[in-house]
Design a protein around this motif. Structure first.
Motif, PDB file in Angstrom:
ATOM      1  N   VAL A  27       0.839  -1.198   0.000  1.00 13.52           N
ATOM      2  CA  VAL A  27       0.000   0.000   0.000  1.00 13.52           C
ATOM      3  C   VAL A  27       0.873   1.247   0.000  1.00 13.52           C
ATOM      4  O   VAL A  27       0.597   2.223  -0.709  1.00 13.52           O
ATOM      5  CB  VAL A  27      -0.974  -0.010   1.200  1.00 13.52           C
ATOM      6  CG1 VAL A  27      -1.682   1.319   1.359  1.00 13.52           C
ATOM      7  CG2 VAL A  27      -1.983  -1.142   1.045  1.00 13.52           C
TER       8      VAL A  27
ATOM      9  N   THR B 190      -6.027  -5.273   7.821  1.00  5.53           N
ATOM     10  CA  THR B 190      -5.882  -4.590   6.543  1.00  5.53           C
ATOM     11  C   THR B 190      -6.561  -3.209   6.498  1.00  5.53           C
ATOM     12  O   THR B 190      -5.936  -2.245   6.062  1.00  5.53           O
ATOM     13  CB  THR B 190      -6.391  -5.484   5.398  1.00  5.53           C
ATOM     14  OG1 THR B 190      -5.709  -6.737   5.464  1.00  5.53           O
ATOM     15  CG2 THR B 190      -6.129  -4.868   4.050  1.00  5.53           C
TER      16      THR B 190
ATOM     17  N   ILE C 224      -4.394   0.210   5.815  1.00  4.01           N
ATOM     18  CA  ILE C 224      -4.652   1.080   4.657  1.00  4.01           C
ATOM     19  C   ILE C 224      -4.889   2.514   5.120  1.00  4.01           C
ATOM     20  O   ILE C 224      -4.296   3.461   4.590  1.00  4.01           O
ATOM     21  CB  ILE C 224      -5.847   0.556   3.837  1.00  4.01           C
ATOM     22  CG1 ILE C 224      -5.485  -0.778   3.172  1.00  4.01           C
ATOM     23  CG2 ILE C 224      -6.308   1.583   2.809  1.00  4.01           C
ATOM     24  CD1 ILE C 224      -6.682  -1.547   2.657  1.00  4.01           C
TER      25      ILE C 224
ATOM     26  N   LEU D 297     -12.701   4.639   0.211  1.00  2.00           N
ATOM     27  CA  LEU D 297     -12.366   3.325   0.761  1.00  2.00           C
ATOM     28  C   LEU D 297     -13.662   2.588   1.054  1.00  2.00           C
ATOM     29  O   LEU D 297     -14.596   3.162   1.634  1.00  2.00           O
ATOM     30  CB  LEU D 297     -11.551   3.483   2.046  1.00  2.00           C
ATOM     31  CG  LEU D 297     -10.338   4.395   1.944  1.00  2.00           C
ATOM     32  CD1 LEU D 297      -9.719   4.614   3.311  1.00  2.00           C
ATOM     33  CD2 LEU D 297      -9.317   3.832   0.993  1.00  2.00           C
TER      34      LEU D 297
ATOM     35  N   ASP E 134     -11.862  -3.668   0.363  1.00  2.00           N
ATOM     36  CA  ASP E 134     -11.501  -4.855   1.138  1.00  2.00           C
ATOM     37  C   ASP E 134     -12.801  -5.597   1.392  1.00  2.00           C
ATOM     38  O   ASP E 134     -13.634  -5.162   2.192  1.00  2.00           O
ATOM     39  CB  ASP E 134     -10.807  -4.470   2.446  1.00  2.00           C
ATOM     40  CG  ASP E 134     -10.300  -5.691   3.216  1.00  2.00           C
ATOM     41  OD1 ASP E 134     -10.716  -6.829   2.905  1.00  2.00           O
ATOM     42  OD2 ASP E 134      -9.507  -5.492   4.156  1.00  2.00           O
TER      43      ASP E 134
ATOM     44  N   VAL F 220     -10.220   1.926  -2.888  1.00  2.93           N
ATOM     45  CA  VAL F 220      -9.660   0.741  -2.254  1.00  2.93           C
ATOM     46  C   VAL F 220     -10.827  -0.068  -1.702  1.00  2.93           C
ATOM     47  O   VAL F 220     -11.683   0.466  -0.995  1.00  2.93           O
ATOM     48  CB  VAL F 220      -8.679   1.105  -1.122  1.00  2.93           C
ATOM     49  CG1 VAL F 220      -8.135  -0.157  -0.469  1.00  2.93           C
ATOM     50  CG2 VAL F 220      -7.536   1.963  -1.654  1.00  2.93           C
TER      51      VAL F 220
END
Length: 152
Positions: free
Chosen positions: A29, A64, A68, A89, A49, A47
């Protein structure tokens, strides 16, 4: 090895292999962000996840999503960012308690920041289908994390 969701992975400390994997993710990252934030190569940086979990283990070691967010905040404080780039995100998990814990952990990172954070209770299929149009958009740079715990 097969694990089920009730094995308590996040209720104990991350093991050495998990900590190593998370450190590798942190470095990735750290190197990925400048490619898209230092100049306007794309107007949107996203981003995702899809297996975000609660954001940390029982000892508070960041998972994670928090890695980030930490790297993003560090980058924003120390390097030039093109102000026209929109950063978003998207963290999702299918476990309601994980989503609630993650939301609480993410809030301090999201408050009064130039990026947007969305935490949602979605299983992988729902999340992937929901965000696929964003991922397909040629005007965005996307980091997609597919790191589920165990096999289902």
């Amino acid at each position: 090895m097969t694990h089920n969701r009730t094995s308590g992975f996040h209720k104990s400390a991350f093991d050495g292999a998990t900590l190593l994997k998370l450190d590798i993710m942190r470095h990735y990252v750290r190197e990925w962000l400048p490619v898209f934030l230092s100049k306007r190569s794309r107007p949107c940086v996203n981003v995702f996840d899809f297996f975000a979990g609660p954001g940390a283990d029982a000892l508070g070691n960041p998972g994670t999503p928090l890695i980030i967010l930490g790297e993003l905040r560090k980058y924003w404080q120390t390097r030039p960012v093109d102000p026209s780039v929109k950063v978003s995100l998207y963290f999702s998990d299918r476990d309601r308690s994980h989503v609630a814990e993650l939301q609480a952990r993410v809030e301090p990172f999201a408050r009064n920041q130039p990026w947007g954070v969305r935490v949602a209770k979605l299983d992988f299929g729902e999340a992937f289908n929901t965000y696929l149009p964003l991922i397909r958009d040629r005007n965005s740079a996307d980091l997609v994390i597919l790191d589920q715990y165990g096999f289902q």
